[in-house]
Design a protein around this motif. Structure first.
Motif, PDB file in Angstrom:
ATOM      1  N   LYS A 132       4.458   0.613 -14.095  1.00 18.27           N
ATOM      2  CA  LYS A 132       5.696   0.404 -14.844  1.00 18.27           C
ATOM      3  C   LYS A 132       6.814  -0.090 -13.929  1.00 18.27           C
ATOM      4  N   GLN A 133       7.642  -0.999 -14.466  1.00 14.26           N
ATOM      5  CA  GLN A 133       8.754  -1.572 -13.714  1.00 14.26           C
ATOM      6  C   GLN A 133      10.074  -0.925 -14.151  1.00 14.26           C
ATOM      7  N   TYR A 134      10.913  -0.565 -13.162  1.00 16.57           N
ATOM      8  CA  TYR A 134      12.215   0.039 -13.430  1.00 16.57           C
ATOM      9  C   TYR A 134      13.296  -0.711 -12.664  1.00 16.57           C
ATOM     10  N   LYS A 135      14.530  -0.691 -13.224  1.00 18.19           N
ATOM     11  CA  LYS A 135      15.643  -1.353 -12.538  1.00 18.19           C
ATOM     12  C   LYS A 135      16.015  -0.619 -11.251  1.00 18.19           C
ATOM     13  N   LYS A 136      16.076   0.701 -11.332  1.00 15.74           N
ATOM     14  CA  LYS A 136      16.405   1.513 -10.161  1.00 15.74           C
ATOM     15  C   LYS A 136      15.544   2.777 -10.171  1.00 15.74           C
ATOM     16  N   ILE A 137      15.147   3.209  -8.992  1.00 15.24           N
ATOM     17  CA  ILE A 137      14.401   4.455  -8.838  1.00 15.24           C
ATOM     18  C   ILE A 137      15.119   5.296  -7.789  1.00 15.24           C
ATOM     19  N   ILE A 138      15.443   6.553  -8.140  1.00 13.33           N
ATOM     20  CA  ILE A 138      16.098   7.473  -7.211  1.00 13.33           C
ATOM     21  C   ILE A 138      15.048   8.464  -6.709  1.00 13.33           C
ATOM     22  N   ILE A 139      14.878   8.517  -5.400  1.00  9.07           N
ATOM     23  CA  ILE A 139      13.934   9.460  -4.805  1.00  9.07           C
ATOM     24  C   ILE A 139      14.730  10.646  -4.270  1.00  9.07           C
ATOM     25  N   ALA A 140      14.585  11.797  -4.933  1.00  8.14           N
ATOM     26  CA  ALA A 140      15.301  13.017  -4.549  1.00  8.14           C
ATOM     27  C   ALA A 140      14.267  14.124  -4.374  1.00  8.14           C
ATOM     28  N   THR A 141      13.498  14.037  -3.316  1.00  3.72           N
ATOM     29  CA  THR A 141      12.359  14.942  -3.116  1.00  3.72           C
ATOM     30  C   THR A 141      12.609  15.985  -2.034  1.00  3.72           C
ATOM     31  N   GLY A 142      13.886  16.158  -1.641  1.00  8.22           N
ATOM     32  CA  GLY A 142      14.233  17.219  -0.683  1.00  8.22           C
ATOM     33  C   GLY A 142      13.457  17.129   0.614  1.00  8.22           C
ATOM     34  N   PRO A 143      12.826  18.236   1.040  1.00  7.60           N
ATOM     35  CA  PRO A 143      12.109  18.222   2.314  1.00  7.60           C
ATOM     36  C   PRO A 143      10.828  17.393   2.310  1.00  7.60           C
ATOM     37  N   TRP A 144      10.409  16.907   1.143  1.00  6.17           N
ATOM     38  CA  TRP A 144       9.210  16.070   1.067  1.00  6.17           C
ATOM     39  C   TRP A 144       9.525  14.576   1.164  1.00  6.17           C
ATOM     40  N   VAL A 145      10.788  14.223   1.439  1.00 10.88           N
ATOM     41  CA  VAL A 145      11.195  12.823   1.387  1.00 10.88           C
ATOM     42  C   VAL A 145      10.458  11.970   2.416  1.00 10.88           C
ATOM     43  N   SER A 146      10.363  12.426   3.653  1.00  7.82           N
ATOM     44  CA  SER A 146       9.717  11.618   4.696  1.00  7.82           C
ATOM     45  C   SER A 146       8.241  11.392   4.398  1.00  7.82           C
ATOM     46  N   SER A 147       7.534  12.458   4.011  1.00  5.00           N
ATOM     47  CA  SER A 147       6.104  12.325   3.736  1.00  5.00           C
ATOM     48  C   SER A 147       5.859  11.441   2.512  1.00  5.00           C
ATOM     49  N   PHE A 148       6.767  11.503   1.535  1.00  4.86           N
ATOM     50  CA  PHE A 148       6.610  10.675   0.332  1.00  4.86           C
ATOM     51  C   PHE A 148       6.785   9.193   0.665  1.00  4.86           C
ATOM     52  N   LEU A 149       7.798   8.865   1.492  1.00  4.07           N
ATOM     53  CA  LEU A 149       8.001   7.471   1.880  1.00  4.07           C
ATOM     54  C   LEU A 149       6.835   6.961   2.722  1.00  4.07           C
ATOM     55  N   LYS A 150       6.362   7.795   3.647  1.00  5.29           N
ATOM     56  CA  LYS A 150       5.241   7.415   4.503  1.00  5.29           C
ATOM     57  C   LYS A 150       3.988   7.164   3.677  1.00  5.29           C
ATOM     58  N   GLN A 151       3.773   8.018   2.695  1.00  6.10           N
ATOM     59  CA  GLN A 151       2.613   7.884   1.812  1.00  6.10           C
ATOM     60  C   GLN A 151       2.625   6.534   1.089  1.00  6.10           C
ATOM     61  N   ASN A 152       3.823   6.027   0.803  1.00  7.06           N
ATOM     62  CA  ASN A 152       3.951   4.770   0.068  1.00  7.06           C
ATOM     63  C   ASN A 152       4.348   3.591   0.955  1.00  7.06           C
ATOM     64  N   LYS A 153       4.222   3.803   2.302  1.00  5.32           N
ATOM     65  CA  LYS A 153       4.451   2.733   3.285  1.00  5.32           C
ATOM     66  C   LYS A 153       5.843   2.108   3.160  1.00  5.32           C
ATOM     67  N   ILE A 154       6.846   2.968   2.948  1.00  6.05           N
ATOM     68  CA  ILE A 154       8.245   2.516   2.875  1.00  6.05           C
ATOM     69  C   ILE A 154       8.935   2.921   4.166  1.00  6.05           C
ATOM     70  N   ASP A 155       9.461   1.955   4.901  1.00  9.41           N
ATOM     71  CA  ASP A 155      10.049   2.208   6.217  1.00  9.41           C
ATOM     72  C   ASP A 155      11.399   2.922   6.116  1.00  9.41           C
ATOM     73  N   THR A 156      11.689   3.725   7.117  1.00  7.85           N
ATOM     74  CA  THR A 156      12.992   4.381   7.220  1.00  7.85           C
ATOM     75  C   THR A 156      13.270   4.689   8.676  1.00  7.85           C
ATOM     76  N   ASN A 157      14.566   4.721   9.033  1.00 10.20           N
ATOM     77  CA  ASN A 157      14.937   5.111  10.402  1.00 10.20           C
ATOM     78  C   ASN A 157      15.482   6.532  10.453  1.00 10.20           C
ATOM     79  N   LYS A 158      15.345   7.258   9.326  1.00 10.73           N
ATOM     80  CA  LYS A 158      15.789   8.645   9.277  1.00 10.73           C
ATOM     81  C   LYS A 158      14.586   9.586   9.383  1.00 10.73           C
ATOM     82  N   THR A 159      14.790  10.695  10.088  1.00  8.99           N
ATOM     83  CA  THR A 159      13.749  11.704  10.231  1.00  8.99           C
ATOM     84  C   THR A 159      14.300  13.054   9.776  1.00  8.99           C
TER      85      THR A 159
END
Length: 271
Positions: free
Chosen positions: A109-136
């Motif tokens: 499904k396609q969405y205009k905006k997606i908000i990721i608010a996964t608390g302490p799981w944020v880093s692992s969720f982004l890594k799982q989906n191969k989305i880069d970040t410079n925050k740890t």
């Protein structure tokens, strides 16, 4: 949420009447109250040793200065969900998101905006989906005890480590005691440790004329804070929040209940 919050006086304790510590807190509280202006919820006061003795505090504590804060019921989260539903927001619980793309796709499904608010799981969720970040994220566990001891007022005092402060707050005719600060390797199923229990009890007994024991523990709970990693050590990790934007994705790092309205306003402005 007036029915979910209440005013609470909290007394900061000091062993010396004229210590640099008590002056620091007095100055900080008065500056805060001044800038709050008409929004200041209530003005704190100085406590003498006799006042503190009547509250069950040891006679080696000479002074205290109080401030007022708001206590929030755990049911606030459910109240927010209820209001969102009444405004047409759909909730889909226990639905795992396995695939997300920065262009705004969840599964197929396609969405205009997606908000990721996964608390302490944020880093692992982004890594799982191969989305880069410079925050740890640092996973910092905080544990609390519910003690079978009634308090007339909230207390704030230095723990036995002397590097951080502990709160003892009235809680349903008992005492809520916390918190600890312990780095863990993951956010899954946090539990209070024996060392944390000892630390909290020993710290509380530093100020009590009638000590408590482990037998007075009614229950405990622990949670993991998603703190943005500091270059120095986790005690200096930021309590602030950061919002990362990747095409159609808005990802929240850090934050807490008290900053959630600010996060929400920022997210809405960005959208």
């Amino acid at each position: 949420f007036p029915n979910q919050t209440k005013l609470q006086e909290i007394i900061i304790l000091s062993k010396k009447k004229l210590s640099p510590e008590i002056f620091k807190f007095f100055f900080g509280i008065k500056v805060y109250e001044t800038f709050a202006g008409r929004s200041n919820i209530k003005t704190g006061r100085l406590y003498k040793q006799d006042d503190l003795l009547s509250l069950g505090i040891k006679n080696n504590i000479s002074a205290g200065i109080s401030f007022y804060d708001g206590l929030m019921q755990e049911s606030v989260g459910q109240e927010i969900i209820k209001r969102c539903k009444s405004n047409g927001v759909n909730f889909y619980e226990n639905n795992e998101i396995k695939s997300i793309r920065s262009e705004g796709r969840i599964e197929e499904k396609q969405y205009k905006k997606i908000i990721i608010a996964t608390g302490p799981w944020v880093s692992s969720f982004l890594k799982q989906n191969k989305i880069d970040t410079n925050k740890t994220i640092d996973y910092i566990k905080g544990s609390h005890l519910i003690i079978n001891r009634r308090l007339e007022s909230g207390l704030m005092f230095s723990g036995i480590c002397n590097s951080r402060y502990i709160f003892a707050l009235p809680y349903k005719d008992h005492t809520l005691l916390g918190t600890t600060e312990e780095k863990v390797s993951h956010p899954e199923l946090p539990e209070i440790s024996k060392d944390e229990i000892k630390y909290l009890i020993d710290s509380f007994n530093k100020i009590l004329s009638e000590p408590i024991s482990k037998n007075q523990i009614i229950s405990s709970y622990s949670g993991v804070r998603p703190l943005i990693k500091s270059k120095d050590n986790f005690h200096k990790s930021s309590r602030d929040f950061f919002i990362q934007e990747n095409d159609s994705l808005l990802t929240i790092f850090g934050g807490k209940w008290t900053t959630s309205p600010s996060i929400a306003r920022k997210i809405v402005t960005m959208i």
